[in-house]
Design an enzyme around this catalytic site. Sequence first.
Site, mmCIF file in Angstrom:
data_model
loop_
_atom_site.group_PDB
_atom_site.id
_atom_site.type_symbol
_atom_site.label_atom_id
_atom_site.label_comp_id
_atom_site.label_asym_id
_atom_site.label_seq_id
_atom_site.Cartn_x
_atom_site.Cartn_y
_atom_site.Cartn_z
ATOM 1 N N CYS A 101 60.849 -9.212 52.386
ATOM 2 C CA CYS A 101 60.468 -8.187 51.406
ATOM 3 C C CYS A 101 58.956 -7.913 51.388
ATOM 4 O O CYS A 101 58.446 -7.296 52.314
ATOM 5 C CB CYS A 101 61.016 -8.585 50.045
ATOM 6 S SG CYS A 101 61.206 -7.183 48.948
ATOM 7 N N HIS A 211 66.771 -11.024 50.215
ATOM 8 C CA HIS A 211 66.529 -12.262 49.458
ATOM 9 C C HIS A 211 67.890 -12.949 49.367
ATOM 10 O O HIS A 211 68.755 -12.742 50.174
ATOM 11 C CB HIS A 211 66.057 -11.925 48.039
ATOM 12 C CG HIS A 211 64.738 -11.267 47.963
ATOM 13 N ND1 HIS A 211 63.564 -11.958 48.072
ATOM 14 C CD2 HIS A 211 64.397 -9.970 47.762
ATOM 15 C CE1 HIS A 211 62.554 -11.107 47.924
ATOM 16 N NE2 HIS A 211 63.032 -9.902 47.736
HETATM 17 N N1 GLN Z 1 56.641 -5.163 45.727
HETATM 18 C C1 GLN Z 1 57.539 -4.830 46.757
HETATM 19 C C2 GLN Z 1 58.519 -3.734 46.402
HETATM 20 O O1 GLN Z 1 58.958 -3.624 45.275
HETATM 21 C C3 GLN Z 1 58.248 -6.088 47.204
HETATM 22 C C4 GLN Z 1 59.218 -6.654 46.230
HETATM 23 C C5 GLN Z 1 59.813 -7.947 46.673
HETATM 24 O O2 GLN Z 1 59.227 -8.694 47.459
HETATM 25 N N2 GLN Z 1 60.966 -8.292 46.128
HETATM 26 O O3 GLN Z 1 58.843 -2.973 47.286
#
Ligand code: GLN
Length: 260
Positions: A101, A211
């Site tokens: 992510c 995730h």
């Molecule tokens: N901040 C990033 C987004 O919302 C990554 C979010 C995350 O790592 N879950 O795209």
Amino acid sequence: MKKNNKYSITIGWLYPDLMNTYGDRGNIIVLSKRAEWRGIKVKVLPINIESSQWSIVNCQLLFMGGAQDTQQEIVNRDLLGAKGRTLVSMIEKGIPGLFICGAYQFLGKYYITAGGKKLNGLGVFPLFTENPGEGAKRLIGNVLAEAVGSNTNPQPPNPNRLLVGFENHGGRTYLSDKNQAFAKVIKGHGNNGEDQTEGIHYKNAIGSYLHGPILPKNPELTDLLLALAFEEKYGKKFHLEPLDDSMEQKAREAIIEKIK
Ligand code: GLN
């Protein structure tokens, strides 16, 4: 590889305090356990803001999880220095790694945050990420995807297997070449909710929005990363002894049933 205490690997865990969300830490636990169950010693080396770039060089496998934009900005500043250059050269020379992510977004050319701020990335992955801005829908939910071979690594990272995971991101990622995707989305949003691509598979590094954490749910992918790490250290191919994955398979089946 038979149970054998003479082998050991070092896993570099980048920014465990800042980049670690939605259970990403579970990836480190499962990598360590699946190696230890085969009698292989594992050292997990945390790499933080105060660590030098040389700490990365001593690792045979790298992992970095996701975060919210605030934490990403802090880490982004740190990565634009020597540590980032070392990370890029290691990925280019084929070190295995998993980047989830926010970590995945950093390795692309740039990321535009929900607040419209442009964070320059390391540019090792040919992609960019943009958040469409306040009010845009976040891409959230369980994902079912099929791992595919990419043009920098034709070996599918999870042979003939479906990948399951959980995504939660506002950024939309666009690959310069869709043939570099890590997986093809069957259910869920993936990189951008439009083109059915999920993640990137660049050399031996995987970037992904999954995730969950991804590795306990996809044990074959865990073993593939471990085998690559042993190869990186010992310079020869390893066949890992199979483990009893019946519980993991039941969990996968339950998730697949739920997603369908
Ligand atoms: N901040 C990033 C987004 O919302 C990554 C979010 C995350 O790592 N879950 O795209």
